[in-house]
Design a protein around this motif. Structure first.
Motif, PDB file in Angstrom:
ATOM      1  N   GLU A   1       0.829  -1.205   0.000  1.00 14.89           N
ATOM      2  CA  GLU A   1       0.000   0.000   0.000  1.00 14.89           C
ATOM      3  C   GLU A   1       0.871   1.266   0.000  1.00 14.89           C
ATOM      4  O   GLU A   1       0.615   2.198  -0.765  1.00 14.89           O
ATOM      5  CB  GLU A   1      -0.893  -0.029   1.244  1.00 14.89           C
ATOM      6  CG  GLU A   1      -2.088   0.867   1.186  1.00 14.89           C
ATOM      7  CD  GLU A   1      -2.987   0.632   2.394  1.00 14.89           C
ATOM      8  OE1 GLU A   1      -3.079   1.558   3.214  1.00 14.89           O
ATOM      9  OE2 GLU A   1      -3.565  -0.472   2.513  1.00 14.89           O
ATOM     10  N   ILE A   2       1.895   1.288   0.822  1.00 11.02           N
ATOM     11  CA  ILE A   2       2.820   2.432   0.848  1.00 11.02           C
ATOM     12  C   ILE A   2       3.554   2.539  -0.491  1.00 11.02           C
ATOM     13  O   ILE A   2       3.709   3.634  -1.036  1.00 11.02           O
ATOM     14  CB  ILE A   2       3.820   2.302   2.019  1.00 11.02           C
ATOM     15  CG1 ILE A   2       3.092   2.428   3.352  1.00 11.02           C
ATOM     16  CG2 ILE A   2       4.937   3.343   1.906  1.00 11.02           C
ATOM     17  CD1 ILE A   2       3.929   2.032   4.548  1.00 11.02           C
ATOM     18  N   GLU A   3       3.977   1.401  -1.028  1.00  7.26           N
ATOM     19  CA  GLU A   3       4.663   1.392  -2.319  1.00  7.26           C
ATOM     20  C   GLU A   3       3.757   1.957  -3.415  1.00  7.26           C
ATOM     21  O   GLU A   3       4.186   2.772  -4.229  1.00  7.26           O
ATOM     22  CB  GLU A   3       5.098  -0.025  -2.674  1.00  7.26           C
ATOM     23  CG  GLU A   3       5.825  -0.114  -4.006  1.00  7.26           C
ATOM     24  CD  GLU A   3       6.182  -1.542  -4.384  1.00  7.26           C
ATOM     25  OE1 GLU A   3       7.336  -1.747  -4.791  1.00  7.26           O
ATOM     26  OE2 GLU A   3       5.315  -2.441  -4.270  1.00  7.26           O
ATOM     27  N   ARG A   4       2.513   1.550  -3.423  1.00  9.13           N
ATOM     28  CA  ARG A   4       1.560   2.019  -4.438  1.00  9.13           C
ATOM     29  C   ARG A   4       1.362   3.534  -4.323  1.00  9.13           C
ATOM     30  O   ARG A   4       1.324   4.244  -5.328  1.00  9.13           O
ATOM     31  CB  ARG A   4       0.228   1.275  -4.280  1.00  9.13           C
ATOM     32  CG  ARG A   4      -0.581   1.230  -5.556  1.00  9.13           C
ATOM     33  CD  ARG A   4      -1.660   0.149  -5.541  1.00  9.13           C
ATOM     34  NE  ARG A   4      -1.065  -1.178  -5.706  1.00  9.13           N
ATOM     35  CZ  ARG A   4      -1.091  -2.147  -4.781  1.00  9.13           C
ATOM     36  NH1 ARG A   4      -1.671  -1.955  -3.628  1.00  9.13           N
ATOM     37  NH2 ARG A   4      -0.539  -3.312  -5.017  1.00  9.13           N
ATOM     38  N   GLU A   5       1.243   4.023  -3.098  1.00  8.22           N
ATOM     39  CA  GLU A   5       1.091   5.462  -2.886  1.00  8.22           C
ATOM     40  C   GLU A   5       2.330   6.224  -3.378  1.00  8.22           C
ATOM     41  O   GLU A   5       2.221   7.248  -4.046  1.00  8.22           O
ATOM     42  CB  GLU A   5       0.841   5.749  -1.399  1.00  8.22           C
ATOM     43  CG  GLU A   5       0.581   7.204  -1.097  1.00  8.22           C
ATOM     44  CD  GLU A   5       0.333   7.455   0.381  1.00  8.22           C
ATOM     45  OE1 GLU A   5       0.437   8.623   0.788  1.00  8.22           O
ATOM     46  OE2 GLU A   5       0.052   6.505   1.137  1.00  8.22           O
TER      47      GLU A   5
END
Length: 187
Positions: A98-102
């Protein structure tokens, strides 16, 4: 006393707060530097092979209009590190993904690129992985990696290889920055 760093100090002197970051925190010089220092495959290859070098390879495998997107497709790893794919895909890693996608979405906005859902970039990334796998582990090892048949067919026809010597991180950083500018990137 328990320490808990609140931010990632970047090479260029920024403070990247991973719980609250924005596109203004992103800097291509920091990206080029960090990616030139981060080794792919968790370091399990016969020489230092950086994420920046991988990104340059991916950018070579796409048409002109995709080159900047391909170059920056792993830019989030400059701030989050390169986590080996089998671990990244495991249950329990949803928070990281999720952090990577953001981070990826911010990179796309900041540098006016599109790589997250682009099939051209994904295919070039797989082709690069095939080249890297063949170069570091041999053709036989690739059989267990589960490549799509079209990538295997392409790979068997391609003579492209990864250099057997390791360019210095400084040289790769310079190549990355030169490619960024040549592909129309704006700092």
């Amino acid at each position: 006393m328990k320490m808990s760093p609140q931010f990632l100090p970047t090479f260029g002197g920024k403070k990247m707060h991973l719980h609250d970051f924005g596109s203004e925190d992103l800097c291509v010089e920091d990206i080029a530097h960090a990616l030139s220092m981060v080794c792919r495959f968790g370091g399990h290859c016969h020489r230092h092979y950086s994420v920046a070098e991988h990104s340059l390879l991916v950018s070579e495998l796409v048409p002109e209009e995709y080159k900047l997107s391909a170059l920056l497709h792993d830019a989030s790893e400059a701030y989050l590190g390169d986590i080996i794919a089998p671990l990244k895909r495991m249950p329990g890693m949803e928070g990281y993904r999720e952090i990577e996608r953001e981070m990826e979405r911010l990179i796309e906005v900041k540098f006016v690129v599109n790589f997250v859902d682009d099939p051209i970039i994904k295919e070039a990334d797989l082709k690069a992985l095939y080249i890297e796998g063949r170069s570091f582990y041999g053709e036989k090892a690739l059989e267990a990696w589960g490549f799509p048949p079209e990538i295997v067919k392409w790979g068997k026809c391609s003579s492209r290889d990864v250099l057997c010597y390791a360019p210095s991180p400084h040289d790769i950083k310079k190549q990355f920055m030169n490619a960024f500018l040549a592909y129309g990137g704006v700092k």
